[in-house]
Design an enzyme around this catalytic site. Structure first.
Site, PDB file in Angstrom:
ATOM      1  N   LYS A  14     -19.015 -48.327   1.710  1.00 43.35           N
ATOM      2  CA  LYS A  14     -20.285 -47.596   1.710  1.00 43.35           C
ATOM      3  C   LYS A  14     -21.486 -48.551   1.636  1.00 43.35           C
ATOM      4  O   LYS A  14     -22.455 -48.376   2.358  1.00 43.35           O
ATOM      5  CB  LYS A  14     -20.362 -46.620   0.520  1.00 43.35           C
ATOM      6  N   ARG A  89     -21.316 -37.429  -6.489  1.00 44.14           N
ATOM      7  CA  ARG A  89     -19.919 -37.726  -6.785  1.00 44.14           C
ATOM      8  C   ARG A  89     -19.201 -36.548  -7.440  1.00 44.14           C
ATOM      9  O   ARG A  89     -18.013 -36.667  -7.777  1.00 44.14           O
ATOM     10  CB  ARG A  89     -19.860 -38.917  -7.748  1.00 44.14           C
ATOM     11  N   ARG A 128     -12.650 -58.082  -3.574  1.00 43.19           N
ATOM     12  CA  ARG A 128     -14.083 -58.076  -3.871  1.00 43.19           C
ATOM     13  C   ARG A 128     -14.354 -58.663  -5.264  1.00 43.19           C
ATOM     14  O   ARG A 128     -15.379 -59.297  -5.478  1.00 43.19           O
ATOM     15  CB  ARG A 128     -14.631 -56.645  -3.771  1.00 43.19           C
ATOM     16  N   ARG A 134     -17.666 -58.047 -10.489  1.00 38.91           N
ATOM     17  CA  ARG A 134     -17.645 -56.703 -11.075  1.00 38.91           C
ATOM     18  C   ARG A 134     -16.379 -56.507 -11.887  1.00 38.91           C
ATOM     19  O   ARG A 134     -15.279 -56.604 -11.362  1.00 38.91           O
ATOM     20  CB  ARG A 134     -17.727 -55.646  -9.966  1.00 38.91           C
ATOM     21  N   ARG A 146     -10.375 -45.320 -11.222  1.00 36.47           N
ATOM     22  CA  ARG A 146     -11.478 -44.952 -10.322  1.00 36.47           C
ATOM     23  C   ARG A 146     -10.964 -44.135  -9.141  1.00 36.47           C
ATOM     24  O   ARG A 146     -11.609 -43.186  -8.717  1.00 36.47           O
ATOM     25  CB  ARG A 146     -12.194 -46.213  -9.833  1.00 36.47           C
TER      26      ARG A 146
HETATM   27  P1  ADP Z   1     -17.589 -47.868  -5.926  1.00 40.29           P
HETATM   28  O1  ADP Z   1     -17.911 -46.856  -4.876  1.00 40.29           O
HETATM   29  O2  ADP Z   1     -16.970 -49.100  -5.364  1.00 40.29           O
HETATM   30  O3  ADP Z   1     -16.827 -47.310  -7.083  1.00 40.29           O
HETATM   31  P2  ADP Z   1     -20.294 -47.769  -7.039  1.00 40.29           P
HETATM   32  O4  ADP Z   1     -21.200 -48.915  -7.155  1.00 40.29           O
HETATM   33  O5  ADP Z   1     -20.709 -46.643  -6.131  1.00 40.29           O
HETATM   34  O6  ADP Z   1     -18.930 -48.418  -6.549  1.00 40.29           O
HETATM   35  O7  ADP Z   1     -20.008 -47.127  -8.474  1.00 40.29           O
HETATM   36  C1  ADP Z   1     -19.607 -47.903  -9.570  1.00 40.29           C
HETATM   37  C2  ADP Z   1     -19.499 -47.037 -10.819  1.00 40.29           C
HETATM   38  O8  ADP Z   1     -20.797 -46.509 -11.157  1.00 40.29           O
HETATM   39  C3  ADP Z   1     -18.621 -45.789 -10.716  1.00 40.29           C
HETATM   40  O9  ADP Z   1     -17.266 -46.079 -10.942  1.00 40.29           O
HETATM   41  C4  ADP Z   1     -19.241 -44.893 -11.808  1.00 40.29           C
HETATM   42  O10 ADP Z   1     -18.813 -45.285 -13.096  1.00 40.29           O
HETATM   43  C5  ADP Z   1     -20.719 -45.202 -11.709  1.00 40.29           C
HETATM   44  N1  ADP Z   1     -21.410 -44.270 -10.783  1.00 40.29           N
HETATM   45  C6  ADP Z   1     -22.002 -44.594  -9.599  1.00 40.29           C
HETATM   46  N2  ADP Z   1     -22.522 -43.506  -9.014  1.00 40.29           N
HETATM   47  C7  ADP Z   1     -22.246 -42.454  -9.827  1.00 40.29           C
HETATM   48  C8  ADP Z   1     -22.492 -41.047  -9.759  1.00 40.29           C
HETATM   49  N3  ADP Z   1     -23.128 -40.490  -8.711  1.00 40.29           N
HETATM   50  N4  ADP Z   1     -22.062 -40.268 -10.784  1.00 40.29           N
HETATM   51  C9  ADP Z   1     -21.436 -40.789 -11.833  1.00 40.29           C
HETATM   52  N5  ADP Z   1     -21.142 -42.095 -11.950  1.00 40.29           N
HETATM   53  C10 ADP Z   1     -21.545 -42.935 -10.971  1.00 40.29           C
END
Ligand code: ADP
Length: 191
Positions: A14, A89, A128, A134, A146
């Site tokens: 993404k 999400r 990654r 991370r 996750r």
């Molecule tokens: P990835 O898609 O690789 O998991 P992100 O950077 O989108 O990476 O998200 C990392 C973490 O941030 C998620 O695992 C969650 O804990 C938190 N997070 C991100 N966006 C949201 C959201 N819309 N609602 C709740 N938690 C979120």
């Protein structure tokens, strides 16, 4: 406005694809994950709270995430549109986003969902972690969590947009440029 939800499991690409879409269509890229990570870096209260969830591979609570997203959107004057990356999400977030955008006299144009199988995702996330630093990418148990959270809470958001005729699945396997072309075609067909 062109408002795109770029959807997909962790590691589906993404972030990478968002950058290409913002360049071509002149959109604002809003990644809730990036915003949380910059808050963690700056040691804000929001960052401390978000970190307690993110480090375990859990979702940050809806109310916090929705408030954050709204205030980010309102920072921009006359935007051409947004790419929402990592948001919504949950179905509650999707509904809140619809309500908020309609209060701003706009709406989601389409949801592009990157499709990548679980084995490939796990490989990409571990790889990654070597460069991203991370912590949520480095531990296989957290990655599992996750992906589980994605399947249980996030994947149903596809049905939400499907019911509105806005859901478009995109094959997320292959060369980065090829995936970008698939996304461009899907947007141009609808735009
Ligand atoms: P990835 O898609 O690789 O998991 P992100 O950077 O989108 O990476 O998200 C990392 C973490 O941030 C998620 O695992 C969650 O804990 C938190 N997070 C991100 N966006 C949201 C959201 N819309 N609602 C709740 N938690 C979120």
């Amino acid at each position: 406005m062109l408002n795109i939800v770029l959807f997909g499991p962790p590691g589906s690409g993404k972030g990478t694809q968002s950058e290409r879409l913002t360049g071509k269509y002149n959109l604002v890229h809003l990644s809730t994950g990036d915003i949380f990570r910059s808050n963690i870096k700056e040691e804000t209260e929001l960052g401390k709270l978000a970190q307690s969830y993110m480090s375990k591979g859990q979702l940050v609570p809806d109310s916090l995430t929705i408030d954050l997203l709204r205030s980010e959107v309102l920072k921009y004057e006359n935007p051409k549109g947004f790419i929402f990356d990592g948001f919504p999400r949950t179905n509650a977030q999707a509904k809140a986003l619809d309500d908020f955008l309609s209060s701003q006299n706009t709406s989601i144009t389409l949801m592009l969902a990157l499709e990548v199988g679980e084995d490939e995702l796990k490989m990409r996330l571990l790889k990654r972690s070597e460069v991203s630093g991370r912590v949520d990418d480095a531990d296989p148990a957290i990655i599992e969590n996750r992906i589980r959270v994605y399947n249980n809470e996030t994947a149903p958001v596809k049905d939400y947009y499907s019911q509105q005729g806005k859901f478009i699945p995109i094959d997320g396997i292959g060369a980065i440029d090829d995936i970008t072309s698939r996304l461009f075609s899907a947007i141009d067909a609808k735009n």
